[in-house]
Design a protein around this motif. Structure first.
Motif, mmCIF file in Angstrom:
data_model
loop_
_atom_site.group_PDB
_atom_site.id
_atom_site.type_symbol
_atom_site.label_atom_id
_atom_site.label_comp_id
_atom_site.label_asym_id
_atom_site.label_seq_id
_atom_site.Cartn_x
_atom_site.Cartn_y
_atom_site.Cartn_z
ATOM 1 N N GLN A 317 0.819 -1.209 0.000
ATOM 2 C CA GLN A 317 0.000 0.000 0.000
ATOM 3 C C GLN A 317 0.859 1.268 0.000
ATOM 4 N N THR A 318 1.923 1.279 0.799
ATOM 5 C CA THR A 318 2.715 2.503 0.943
ATOM 6 C C THR A 318 3.749 2.683 -0.160
ATOM 7 N N LEU A 319 4.298 1.594 -0.680
ATOM 8 C CA LEU A 319 5.383 1.707 -1.655
ATOM 9 C C LEU A 319 4.966 1.402 -3.084
ATOM 10 N N TYR A 320 3.917 0.602 -3.252
ATOM 11 C CA TYR A 320 3.511 0.201 -4.600
ATOM 12 C C TYR A 320 2.150 0.747 -5.007
ATOM 13 N N GLY A 321 1.458 1.408 -4.085
ATOM 14 C CA GLY A 321 0.179 2.026 -4.418
ATOM 15 C C GLY A 321 -0.995 1.084 -4.534
ATOM 16 N N TYR A 322 -0.910 -0.111 -3.923
ATOM 17 C CA TYR A 322 -2.028 -1.053 -3.969
ATOM 18 C C TYR A 322 -3.162 -0.541 -3.079
ATOM 19 N N THR A 323 -4.390 -0.916 -3.419
ATOM 20 C CA THR A 323 -5.516 -0.683 -2.516
ATOM 21 C C THR A 323 -5.458 -1.714 -1.388
ATOM 22 N N ALA A 324 -6.212 -1.456 -0.323
ATOM 23 C CA ALA A 324 -6.214 -2.392 0.804
ATOM 24 C C ALA A 324 -6.691 -3.774 0.372
ATOM 25 N N THR A 325 -7.691 -3.800 -0.500
ATOM 26 C CA THR A 325 -8.225 -5.083 -0.963
ATOM 27 C C THR A 325 -7.202 -5.841 -1.795
ATOM 28 N N ASN A 326 -6.560 -5.155 -2.754
ATOM 29 C CA ASN A 326 -5.575 -5.814 -3.614
ATOM 30 C C ASN A 326 -4.343 -6.252 -2.826
ATOM 31 N N ALA A 327 -3.943 -5.434 -1.850
ATOM 32 C CA ALA A 327 -2.797 -5.810 -1.012
ATOM 33 C C ALA A 327 -3.120 -7.059 -0.208
ATOM 34 N N GLY A 328 -4.357 -7.140 0.279
ATOM 35 C CA GLY A 328 -4.754 -8.325 1.040
ATOM 36 C C GLY A 328 -4.815 -9.575 0.189
ATOM 37 N N LEU A 329 -5.152 -9.415 -1.095
ATOM 38 C CA LEU A 329 -5.231 -10.574 -1.981
ATOM 39 C C LEU A 329 -3.883 -11.241 -2.191
ATOM 40 N N VAL A 330 -2.798 -10.497 -1.993
ATOM 41 C CA VAL A 330 -1.460 -11.083 -2.117
ATOM 42 C C VAL A 330 -1.259 -12.175 -1.064
ATOM 43 N N LEU A 331 -1.953 -12.051 0.065
ATOM 44 C CA LEU A 331 -1.816 -13.045 1.132
ATOM 45 C C LEU A 331 -2.584 -14.327 0.822
ATOM 46 N N GLY A 332 -3.500 -14.253 -0.141
ATOM 47 C CA GLY A 332 -4.367 -15.390 -0.449
ATOM 48 C C GLY A 332 -3.662 -16.666 -0.855
ATOM 49 N N PRO A 333 -2.660 -16.619 -1.756
ATOM 50 C CA PRO A 333 -2.009 -17.868 -2.188
ATOM 51 C C PRO A 333 -1.423 -18.680 -1.043
ATOM 52 N N GLY A 334 -0.890 -18.012 -0.039
ATOM 53 C CA GLY A 334 -0.335 -18.749 1.100
ATOM 54 C C GLY A 334 -1.395 -19.549 1.825
#
Length: 543
Positions: A317-334
């Motif tokens: 969110q702070t360095l790449y400009g992702y939204t909160a939802t999109n940033a959270g989706l990165v955690l999904g594969p794990g």
């Protein structure tokens, strides 16, 4: 001889009558439902804090107490859950927790002021604190020793998945509806859990017999001093960990006072509980080597998992400009990897073909590698690489929780299951609290250090600085139509922002490297444990 023969069948007949034809998996799914709901609530409100602050007319700093109040109440109740189960009966206490959590979730959703919201969050934390440890104890007693691995696989899915989906789910609910629905979502789940628990969950006969004997002998007494020391000590420590970085740690007299209070009360609590005949927290369980090692593994699990889960959305969110939802989706594969692999790992452990100790060592090694992989990322790293790194981390954790859970109970007698589950969940919970406090503090310190170092190389007169600034100045002049003075000013500001972002990313990379080394700590400890047979006699197979 004849008397013993006649008496022996009475216990299983009574046990069957107490739980007629109930599938243990129905019990497992029922109790996991409430635990998932509670663990989800530890992270789902994080992204809603600005909306809560605005909606209730408070500052963001005041709104952060919405998280702290819940965690403090949770931390106080969690170590007391085994004792409370014995006082009220495990099923009754579990349903009280679910009921309190559900009602206070609704009250949090309708809270008109921040003060009332904080009060309801404390009550919600009190209800939620008993769910995870009681569930684990229920699973241990519901499944035979040779089937527990599969039950623990289901439990591991909830523990890893709930905190991961909390932030994106909370962001989506807040953006689509209102922050109040972050709390309302618990109500139907809680009601369903209460209905199912009342019909499917029962205290095992041996547990009832143990409690009846204690009450008859007058030994089921309230350890008032132990409860008070633990409540004050853990409550103060949780505030220190959750608010330390916000309030500048030792620069705050409040944090220093609370830390001293935590150290003093917990030191006294350790002495008191160790020497008490019926302690609230049974520290002497740590004399059993496998249980002590498992406790360390649970702590490391929480430390690395929650530390990394806190950092990754913040980075994106702070360095790449992702939204909160999109940033959270990165955690999904794990979480998905763990969901798919957990049943396989359970079968692997139950088959006895692979030593569980080797799986634990392998797990920590893979998790460490995933952390170091994160530590190589640059400002150009894309979504795929972050998601892939999280999948590697999930692959490692898939091989950890089941064998550790089996190991924890491998040499413990059945009547210690309740206190053991309280202890292991306490270790996991505190691992998470320490992990989050560590990454937030260490990142800020390392970011400041990298900013100074990078600033030394980008001073006026430096050829790199001058050429980059001149290039940006010309770009702003031609593309933005700025005057030379304005373009030069914007160029300097752009360079400063780039320096801050680079320093922040380097700070995050340092955190990942240390989290990797934290995971490595678990590998040598594995080989200090005793071998055990899955599904053997005693508490789960100790021989």
């Amino acid at each position: 001889m004849s008397t013993a023969t006649l008496a022996r069948p009475q216990v299983p007949v009574d046990s069957t009558a107490a739980r007629p034809a109930i599938n243990p998996w129905a019990v497992a799914i029922t109790v996991t439902l409430a635990t998932f709901m509670e663990l989800l609530d530890t992270s789902i409100a994080n992204v809603s804090l600005p909306h809560i602050a605005g909606g209730l007319g408070s500052s963001f700093d005041e709104a952060t107490w919405v998280l702290t109040s819940y965690l403090v109440a949770n931390a106080v109740v969690l170590p007391l859950s085994a004792w409370l189960s014995r006082v009220f009966g495990r099923k009754r206490y579990y349903m009280m927790c679910v009921g309190l959590f559900t009602v206070t979730s609704f009250l949090c959703g309708i809270a008109p002021t921040l003060g009332l919201l904080l009060l309801f969050r404390v009550m919600q934390g009190i209800g939620g604190g008993g769910l995870a440890p009681v569930e684990q104890a229920i699973l241990v007693d519901t499944f035979p020793a040779n089937k527990r691995a599969a039950a623990f696989a289901l439990y591991s899915m909830a523990i890893v998945t709930a905190p991961a989906i909390g932030p994106p789910l909370g962001g989506w609910i807040t953006d689509s509806f209102s922050w109040r629905w972050v709390f309302f979502i618990n109500v139907p789940i809680g009601i369903l859990s209460l209905i199912l628990s009342s019909r499917l969950v029962h205290d095992p006969p041996q547990f009832k017999e143990e409690i009846a004997k204690l009450r008859a002998s007058g030994k089921l007494k309230i350890d008032g001093l132990g409860i008070g020391l633990i409540a004050v000590g853990f409550g103060c420590l949780e505030v220190v960990l959750d608010r330390g970085q916000i309030d500048d740690w030792f620069g705050s007299s409040t944090i220093v006072t609370l830390l001293i209070a935590a150290i003093v009360t917990l030191s006294f609590a350790l002495y008191w509980e160790w020497n008490h005949t019926d302690p609230v927290v049974e520290l002497k369980l740590l004399k059993e080597r496998n249980f002590a090692a498992s406790t360390v593994f649970y702590f490391l699990f929480g430390f690395v998992l929650f530390g990394s889960t806190t950092m990754i959305p913040e980075i994106l969110q702070t360095l790449y400009g992702y939204t909160a939802t999109n940033a959270g989706l990165v955690l999904g594969p794990g979480a998905l990897v763990i969901t798919f692999l957990a049943p396989f790992v359970a079968r692997l452990v139950q088959s006895g073909k692979v030593n569980p100790k080797h799986l634990i060592a392998f797990s920590f090694a893979v998790v460490a590698c995933s952390m170091w992989y994160y530590g190589t990322f640059t400002p150009q790293t894309d979504y795929f690489h972050y998601a892939f790194a999280r999948a590697i981390q999930g692959f490692g954790y898939a091989f950890l929780f089941v064998p550790v859970s089996v190991m924890a109970y491998s040499y413990l007698p059945p009547h210690k299951n309740n206190k053991a589950s309280s202890f292991t969940n306490l270790a996991r919970n505190w691992g998470g609290s320490f992990g989050v406090a560590f990454v937030t503090t260490f990142h800020e310190r390392r970011t400041d250090l990298h900013q100074v170092r990078l600033g030394d190389t980008l001073t006026h007169g430096s050829s790199v600085y001058e050429s980059t600034r001149d290039s940006l100045t010309r770009s702003f002049q031609h593309a933005g139509g700025m005057s030379p003075a304005d373009a030069a000013s914007h160029a300097s500001g752009q360079l400063y922002n780039m320096l801050q972002q680079q320093a922040s990313l380097l700070g995050f990379r340092d955190c990942f490297h240390l989290l990797g080394w934290s995971a490595v700590i678990g590998i040598p400890i594995v080989f200090l444990t005793r071998n055990f047979k899955v599904g053997g006699a005693g508490g789960g197979g100790g021989h």
